[in-house]
Design an enzyme around this catalytic site. Structure first.
Site, PDB file in Angstrom:
ATOM      1  N   LEU A 270       0.858  -1.178   0.000  1.00 59.37           N
ATOM      2  CA  LEU A 270       0.000   0.000   0.000  1.00 59.37           C
ATOM      3  C   LEU A 270       0.895   1.227   0.000  1.00 59.37           C
ATOM      4  CD1 LEU A 270      -2.753  -1.125   2.544  1.00 59.37           C
ATOM      5  CD2 LEU A 270      -2.709  -1.398   0.054  1.00 59.37           C
ATOM      6  N   ASP A 271       1.128   1.758  -1.192  1.00 55.87           N
ATOM      7  CA  ASP A 271       2.090   2.831  -1.380  1.00 55.87           C
ATOM      8  C   ASP A 271       1.584   4.142  -0.773  1.00 55.87           C
ATOM      9  OD1 ASP A 271       4.443   4.103  -2.801  1.00 55.87           O
ATOM     10  OD2 ASP A 271       2.786   5.193  -3.727  1.00 55.87           O
ATOM     11  N   ALA A 272       2.476   4.811  -0.039  1.00 56.36           N
ATOM     12  CA  ALA A 272       2.191   6.145   0.528  1.00 56.36           C
ATOM     13  C   ALA A 272       0.867   6.182   1.277  1.00 56.36           C
ATOM     14  CB  ALA A 272       2.206   7.200  -0.590  1.00 56.36           C
ATOM     15  N   VAL A 273       0.526   5.083   1.913  1.00 56.79           N
ATOM     16  CA  VAL A 273      -0.801   4.967   2.523  1.00 56.79           C
ATOM     17  C   VAL A 273      -1.003   5.938   3.680  1.00 56.79           C
ATOM     18  CG1 VAL A 273      -0.176   3.121   4.143  1.00 56.79           C
ATOM     19  CG2 VAL A 273      -2.525   3.284   3.283  1.00 56.79           C
TER      20      VAL A 273
END
Length: 612
Positions: A270-273
């Site tokens: 979950l990128d840059a969540v």
């Protein structure tokens, strides 16, 4: 033995006969057609309603839960795997772009498969293919269409083929999309889907506390069918932030997760969540709603695709990062972001105090959770996780030293309008070409030491492809793109790489060969299970050392690393080895007898002293 960590040695070991992550026969979550007469999703539905009620208190959460269940309507709810079966010491991750290796006669994803088959089939169990969708900037992290594979890389069939032999990790770039995406084009035109998908703000809103990883203006003026709007851009003006206050945005990403599961993805990053949910007047980081979205995704993957891992990418100070374990109901795995800057600092200065202090403060991961240990990535060496761990003077010394070795820096804007170093942009192999005193002859040994430390620590090791290949700084790439991060995103020509790896005099051959040998050694030793007991050892300042014990207590490994450029003496009596066991160094194969009392440990040498 130093008393620091609570032992988890009563936790059962995974039965090797049911190992889910061997590279020869990876088992993935099974997608099963659902027979409504035989399946009851009421428990999942109820849990979803709780999440949705927290996120959208004014919405019809029963209807929203029905909508979520419908997205997974051809999946059966299944029993989650026992926590001790999620991973083992055999797990090791490769991080790579789909086109880190190119061959003019083959699409890049097929070339990647060839590289894996010929060089890594006995060394890694999982592959993180960095964003593989069509994109407009940021080397994949400005996604144009989540439902397609970039045709320059290949197609879904090649993605699925990789997943048949390895656990496949994929990015869900969840915070923002490309300004060229259809959603954003629809936003500008005032039509759905998209017209209500993006985060807007007014110029007069109090945004002074908003945490930013970039120094560019937060708001982008945009002409729309409804007039001039100001859309939120945490990262760049080509990466437009989505508004998760609209539940339909969440639904879109759940559909994407479903598609990826169907194509073999079993690890979601979950990128840059941490930036996901915004509320003007706050710092817009790690808000309770952000954590609730992670919990909701966890509920779904546990129910419909047990064995799936969620990994949260939150490049922030350590205490903030740790919150994403939740109550064992958020991420299965979190990045050990502080490791890279502290390890590089220790190897450049010969000082181990900061690394040891951090190690002693780290809690054991909760049962069913673990850390992802890495020392290099496509982004660089993040410096925010070093805040509060290294002094400003120590950070400046690190920046200056890496700069002398060809590295660059990226900055972020602070709340007071100033700027701080956000990350070091450098190929790790070149970052370690010397010490604070300058370049020396120990680059290979120092680099191997860094990777061996990572391999031994509690958690799962993750190797960036350019670390494995001892790739140097790509200064030409920086000049071509005008982006500092390109320094560590080199694209190897397949034929040239094959030649380098086959040349025994090549540094690439030497580093790759020794690293893969140690990776295979690691897989054979139970104390390297990601959740095995770990204690920090208090030896002399020159050594960074820790003890690992297998979960059944039958095997110990003392991981000892000389972090200096001078030979050091190690008294085996300082390790309190059990005298009735036979001890040897698994890396060198050297056995120790009763006459062996003092070892000469050469510069940057690593020892795995074990009794089995």
């Amino acid at each position: 033995m130093p008393a620091r960590r609570i032992s988890r040695s009563a936790m059962p070991i995974r039965d090797p006969q049911t190992n889910l992550n061997t590279t020869s026969n990876v088992s993935h979550p099974t997608i099963v057609a659902m027979d409504p007469s035989e399946n009851d999703d009421s428990a999942v539905h109820s849990q979803l309603c709780q999440h949705l009620r927290f996120l959208y208190p004014n919405a019809d959460t029963e209807r929203l839960a029905d909508q979520v269940i419908a997205i997974f309507d051809d999946f059966n709810s299944q029993t989650p795997l026992p926590l001790h079966q999620l991973w083992s010491q055999e797990d090791c991750l490769l991080i790579t772009y789909g086109d880190s290796i190119i061959d003019r006669d083959t699409v890049p994803l097929e070339t990647l498969q060839q590289f894996l088959t010929e060089h890594l089939k006995d060394s890694v169990s999982a592959v993180h293919v960095l964003p593989f969708c069509p994109f407009s900037s940021d080397d994949g992290f400005a996604v144009i269409d989540y439902n397609e594979v970039n045709p320059k890389l290949g197609d879904w069939s090649q993605i699925s083929q990789i997943s048949q032999r390895y656990r496949l990790m994929a990015d869900i770039v969840i915070n923002h999309v490309s300004s060229q995406s259809q959603w954003f084009q629809n936003y500008c035109a005032g039509v759905e889907p998209g017209a209500s998908y993006f985060m807007e703000a007014n110029v007069g809103d109090d945004l002074s506390a908003v945490v930013r990883p970039r120094a560019s203006p937060l708001l982008r003026p945009t002409e729309t069918a409804s007039g001039l709007k100001h859309v939120w851009c945490t990262f760049s003006h080509d990466q437009i932030d989505l508004d998760f206050r609209n539940p339909q945005v969440l639904m879109e990403f759940l559909k994407i997760i479903r598609l990826y599961l169907q194509n073999g993805v079993s690890i979601f990053r979950l990128d840059a969540v941490g930036f996901l949910w915004k509320e003007p007047g706050t710092n817009c980081m790690h808000l309770p709603q952000t954590h609730e979205v992670v919990k909701l995704i966890r509920t779904l993957t546990d129910a419909f695709a047990p064995g799936t891992w969620l990994i949260t990418e939150t490049n922030v100070p350590n205490h903030e990062n740790l919150t994403y374990f939740g109550n064992r109901n958020e991420a299965h795995v979190i990045y050990n972001f502080s490791l890279a800057p502290l390890l590089v600092h220790a190897l450049l200065t010969g000082k181990t105090e900061y690394l040891k202090r951090w190690m002693m403060s780290m809690p054991p991961a909760p049962v069913g959770c673990t850390y992802l240990n890495f020392t290099a990535s496509h982004d660089g060496i993040g410096m925010r996780p070093a805040e509060g761990l290294l002094s400003d003077e120590e950070q400046l010394q690190l920046v200056e030293t890496v700069g002398r070795f060809g590295g660059r820096i990226s900055t972020r804007r602070t709340a007071d309008g100033g700027q701080r170093v956000y990350e070091l942009n450098v190929a790790l192999f070149d970052a370690l070409k010397g010490t604070i005193d300058g370049e020396d002859e120990w680059q290979v040994e120092r680099f191997l030491c860094s990777q061996t430390v990572m391999m031994g620590l509690e958690g799962i090791p993750a190797f960036y492809i350019h670390s494995l290949l001892a790739t140097a700084n790509d200064q030409a790439g920086v000049e071509a793109t005008q982006h500092n991060r390109s320094i560590n995103r080199h694209k190897w020509d397949w034929q040239e790489l094959q030649q380098r790896l086959g040349d025994e005099s090549s540094v690439h051959h030497q580093v790759f060969g020794e690293l893969t040998r140690r990776m295979q050694l690691r897989r054979r030793h139970a104390p390297f299970h990601p959740n095995a007991t770990q204690f920090t050892l208090q030896l002399s300042d020159a050594f960074f050392a820790f003890w690992r014990q297998s979960t059944d207590r039958s095997q110990s490994i003392f991981c000892v690393h000389n972090m200096t450029n001078t030979t050091q003496e190690l008294r085996l009596s300082d390790l309190n080895l059990i005298s009735t066991d036979a001890w040897y160094d698994a890396i060198s194969g050297r056995r120790f007898d009763e006459q062996t009392t003092v070892l000469e440990v050469t510069p940057y040498q690593s020892l795995w002293i074990t009794n089995r």
